[in-house]
Write a protein that holds these residues in place. Sequence first.
Motif, PDB file in Angstrom:
ATOM      1  N   VAL A 161      43.914  42.896  28.450  1.00 12.80           N
ATOM      2  CA  VAL A 161      42.278  42.222  28.244  1.00 12.80           C
ATOM      3  C   VAL A 161      41.307  42.869  28.964  1.00 12.80           C
ATOM      4  CG1 VAL A 161      41.419  40.010  28.331  1.00 12.80           C
ATOM      5  CG2 VAL A 161      43.716  40.052  27.945  1.00 12.80           C
ATOM      6  N   SER A 162      41.416  43.113  30.143  1.00 14.60           N
ATOM      7  CA  SER A 162      40.216  43.493  30.852  1.00 14.60           C
ATOM      8  C   SER A 162      39.602  44.890  30.458  1.00 14.60           C
ATOM      9  CB  SER A 162      40.583  43.728  32.385  1.00 14.60           C
ATOM     10  OG  SER A 162      41.498  44.867  32.630  1.00 14.60           O
ATOM     11  N   VAL A 163      40.633  45.868  29.983  1.00 16.12           N
ATOM     12  CA  VAL A 163      40.260  47.224  29.257  1.00 16.12           C
ATOM     13  C   VAL A 163      39.757  46.988  27.885  1.00 16.12           C
ATOM     14  CG1 VAL A 163      41.537  48.569  31.092  1.00 16.12           C
ATOM     15  CG2 VAL A 163      42.677  47.995  28.775  1.00 16.12           C
ATOM     16  N   SER A 164      40.208  45.977  27.115  1.00 14.92           N
ATOM     17  CA  SER A 164      39.889  45.999  25.967  1.00 14.92           C
ATOM     18  C   SER A 164      38.403  45.319  25.581  1.00 14.92           C
ATOM     19  CB  SER A 164      40.765  45.123  24.980  1.00 14.92           C
ATOM     20  OG  SER A 164      42.026  45.759  25.025  1.00 14.92           O
ATOM     21  N   PHE A 165      38.308  44.602  26.741  1.00 16.32           N
ATOM     22  CA  PHE A 165      36.901  43.781  26.520  1.00 16.32           C
ATOM     23  C   PHE A 165      36.314  43.747  27.964  1.00 16.32           C
ATOM     24  CE2 PHE A 165      39.953  41.665  23.914  1.00 16.32           C
ATOM     25  CZ  PHE A 165      39.292  41.808  22.462  1.00 16.32           C
ATOM     26  N   GLN A 166      35.570  45.112  28.300  1.00 17.95           N
ATOM     27  CA  GLN A 166      35.139  45.360  29.763  1.00 17.95           C
ATOM     28  C   GLN A 166      33.936  44.245  30.140  1.00 17.95           C
ATOM     29  OE1 GLN A 166      34.719  49.447  30.227  1.00 17.95           O
ATOM     30  NE2 GLN A 166      36.813  49.933  29.471  1.00 17.95           N
ATOM     31  N   GLU A 167      33.440  43.715  29.226  1.00 21.24           N
ATOM     32  CA  GLU A 167      32.283  42.629  29.380  1.00 21.24           C
ATOM     33  C   GLU A 167      33.114  41.399  30.174  1.00 21.24           C
ATOM     34  OE1 GLU A 167      33.448  43.761  26.336  1.00 21.24           O
ATOM     35  OE2 GLU A 167      31.945  43.687  24.977  1.00 21.24           O
ATOM     36  N   ILE A 168      34.177  41.245  29.852  1.00 21.37           N
ATOM     37  CA  ILE A 168      34.992  40.070  30.665  1.00 21.37           C
ATOM     38  C   ILE A 168      36.120  40.368  31.370  1.00 21.37           C
ATOM     39  CG2 ILE A 168      34.199  38.343  28.849  1.00 21.37           C
ATOM     40  CD1 ILE A 168      37.110  38.737  27.966  1.00 21.37           C
ATOM     41  N   TRP A 169      36.010  41.576  32.142  1.00 23.70           N
ATOM     42  CA  TRP A 169      37.176  42.086  32.774  1.00 23.70           C
ATOM     43  C   TRP A 169      37.368  41.156  34.040  1.00 23.70           C
ATOM     44  CZ3 TRP A 169      37.154  43.144  37.881  1.00 23.70           C
ATOM     45  CH2 TRP A 169      35.715  43.541  38.410  1.00 23.70           C
ATOM     46  N   ALA A 170      36.250  40.829  34.567  1.00 23.07           N
ATOM     47  CA  ALA A 170      36.396  39.686  35.833  1.00 23.07           C
ATOM     48  C   ALA A 170      36.999  38.363  35.443  1.00 23.07           C
ATOM     49  CB  ALA A 170      34.886  39.596  36.636  1.00 23.07           C
ATOM     50  N   LEU A 171      36.569  38.014  34.041  1.00 21.46           N
ATOM     51  CA  LEU A 171      37.198  36.673  33.657  1.00 21.46           C
ATOM     52  C   LEU A 171      38.560  36.759  33.590  1.00 21.46           C
ATOM     53  CD1 LEU A 171      36.579  33.805  32.666  1.00 21.46           C
ATOM     54  CD2 LEU A 171      36.377  34.800  30.298  1.00 21.46           C
ATOM     55  N   SER A 172      39.117  37.900  32.927  1.00 15.63           N
ATOM     56  CA  SER A 172      40.578  38.023  32.599  1.00 15.63           C
ATOM     57  C   SER A 172      41.353  37.934  33.925  1.00 15.63           C
ATOM     58  CB  SER A 172      40.729  38.965  31.740  1.00 15.63           C
ATOM     59  OG  SER A 172      40.347  40.569  32.486  1.00 15.63           O
ATOM     60  N   TYR A 173      40.898  38.561  34.872  1.00 10.41           N
ATOM     61  CA  TYR A 173      41.502  38.671  36.258  1.00 10.41           C
ATOM     62  C   TYR A 173      41.414  37.259  36.938  1.00 10.41           C
ATOM     63  CZ  TYR A 173      42.725  43.455  36.032  1.00 10.41           C
ATOM     64  OH  TYR A 173      43.619  44.670  35.703  1.00 10.41           O
ATOM     65  N   LEU A 174      40.401  36.412  36.495  1.00 12.20           N
ATOM     66  CA  LEU A 174      40.077  35.075  37.375  1.00 12.20           C
ATOM     67  C   LEU A 174      41.136  34.237  36.704  1.00 12.20           C
ATOM     68  CD1 LEU A 174      38.593  33.219  39.127  1.00 12.20           C
ATOM     69  CD2 LEU A 174      37.231  32.688  37.244  1.00 12.20           C
ATOM     70  N   ILE A 175      41.378  34.266  35.136  1.00 10.77           N
ATOM     71  CA  ILE A 175      42.311  33.474  34.544  1.00 10.77           C
ATOM     72  C   ILE A 175      43.619  33.845  35.069  1.00 10.77           C
ATOM     73  CG2 ILE A 175      43.502  33.216  32.424  1.00 10.77           C
ATOM     74  CD1 ILE A 175      40.668  33.667  31.059  1.00 10.77           C
ATOM     75  N   LEU A 176      44.161  35.211  35.413  1.00  8.00           N
ATOM     76  CA  LEU A 176      45.162  35.697  35.599  1.00  8.00           C
ATOM     77  C   LEU A 176      45.587  34.919  37.216  1.00  8.00           C
ATOM     78  CD1 LEU A 176      47.789  37.677  35.626  1.00  8.00           C
ATOM     79  CD2 LEU A 176      46.403  39.144  36.865  1.00  8.00           C
ATOM     80  N   ALA A 177      44.579  34.839  38.122  1.00  9.58           N
ATOM     81  CA  ALA A 177      44.784  34.433  39.418  1.00  9.58           C
ATOM     82  C   ALA A 177      44.962  32.917  39.426  1.00  9.58           C
ATOM     83  CB  ALA A 177      43.432  34.425  40.225  1.00  9.58           C
ATOM     84  N   ILE A 178      44.240  32.143  38.418  1.00 12.74           N
ATOM     85  CA  ILE A 178      44.560  30.650  38.197  1.00 12.74           C
ATOM     86  C   ILE A 178      45.975  30.752  37.755  1.00 12.74           C
ATOM     87  CG2 ILE A 178      43.743  28.683  37.075  1.00 12.74           C
ATOM     88  CD1 ILE A 178      40.950  29.723  37.084  1.00 12.74           C
TER      89      ILE A 178
END
Lengths: 238, 228
Positions: free
Chosen positions: B182-199
């Motif tokens: 997700v983070s590489v496909s949508f670099q605008e939201i890379w941080a969000l994808s990892y935040l979701i992963l963490a949660i």
Amino acid sequence: MQVLKGISFELGEGEVKVVFGPSGSGKSTLLRCINMLNPPDKGEVYLRGENITDPEVNINAMRARIGMVFQHFNLFAHLKAIDNVSIGLRRVRGFPKEEAREKALEVLQTVKMEKWADHYPAELSGGQQQRVGIARALAMDPDVILFDEPTSALDPELIGEVLQVMLDLAKAGTTMIVVTHEMGFAKAVASEMIFLGDGVIIESGTPEHFFISPKSERVKKFLQQLDILYGSHEKLLK
Amino acid sequence: MSDIPSLSEIIFYILRRGLYHTLLLTALGLLIGFILGISLALIRLYGAKELAWFSSGYEKLFRGIPLIVLIYVFAFGLPDIFWYIDPLELRLGGVVLALSLRSAAYQSQIFRGAILSVNPGQMEAARALGMKGSQAFRHVVMPQALRLAVPSWSNEYAVVIKDSSFASAIGIIELTQAAYFVSVSFQEIWALSYLILAILYFLFTYPITRIFGERQSKKLKKFGMGGG
Ligand SMILES: Nc1ncnc2c1ncn2[C@@H]1O[C@H](COP(=O)(O)OP(=O)(O)OP(=O)(O)O)[C@@H](O)[C@H]1O
Ligand SMILES: [Mg+2]
């Protein structure tokens, strides 16, 4: 270290032997030699003519015939009262589940704990736990039951209920060796008392002997101290 | 995925692509680790001296190597030996081995500690009833040891599920790798994808450690198990 030295005695069917003496004198060790929890380095123990200390003998089968009641109860913490009582029947005596349960309930009745059958040890008072401990030993129909200071870990108000159960057992003809400082109990049912000091029998005799005319100074002093510490429990014995 | 996906789309994507492997790796790692760990604990406690040494050496060895190194060793070492098996399955197998062999080292300690903390009076009472040592162990000591092990064991679960994320390093698609996609496909939201992963990881671990860790500890205390 040699804990017990030259101790020898016999216990007849239906007799109650009371062992007492100062801390560290070897009372627990004596009981633990008798059921081989601490096998003696020297000496022999006979149960109905069979030498328990013989290495050839099946010690588990022997222990099943010797009940043991512990100072700190040692009930199986993960089992309900009834299962504490039935586990020996099931695993050692090979009873089917239902029969073991029925018999365990009966035995719980004799110690007046049938209402607590489905409670875990931690939910019971010390006196109740010890009564279950007695039931656990009793359920195996042992030839003899060993009691190691069964009331000394109890609050004073809980001692009576346990002593009462033990009195009932003694009067019903149960063969017992009881390490205790409850002199009221000894007076009521002991056929012989043994005073142990530093691993040897200092003096033995009937309760009358001990309470009226003990020979050794050490015993006299010890009995006086007991009176001061515990009072006498004669009220319990009508 | 071309437009920026919604929150629920990201969550759903990560779970759909990654959950299976994360749970599979965790379950196998814990299960194999459990079987090996209990065996190692028993060997160390009751085995012959040489076997006990082996067990103790095993614990030290596997606690001393970084997991990622174990994964590289097993994931890339195995393919040469088993060249006829599908490479993806081999890599999965390598991670399972790494996770379970290491978990066995920790679980061995957990179960050894649990067995040792069963009050010795329990064994004595069982022997006094006439049980054989093996019966006493099976019916009295082990049932209590297993209960005593639950809090540490739930912690081990949390360790293994989190560490299964190392599988992403060798291209296995589990939760972390899915979030990476997700983070590489949508670099605008890379941080969000990892935040979701963490949660997501937190949600998979916290309730379990809470229920089986804290609550079980309280219960064990209430039941008077362990210690003494
Ligand atoms: N496992 C053991 N190893 C070595 N010595 C021991 C062991 N258990 C007890 N002893 C020693 O044996 C002696 C007798 O101990 P024992 O527990 O039989 O005494 P006791 O009369 O039951 O005392 P208490 O009234 O405190 O229960 C003590 O000096 C004790 O230190
Ligand atoms: Mg003692």
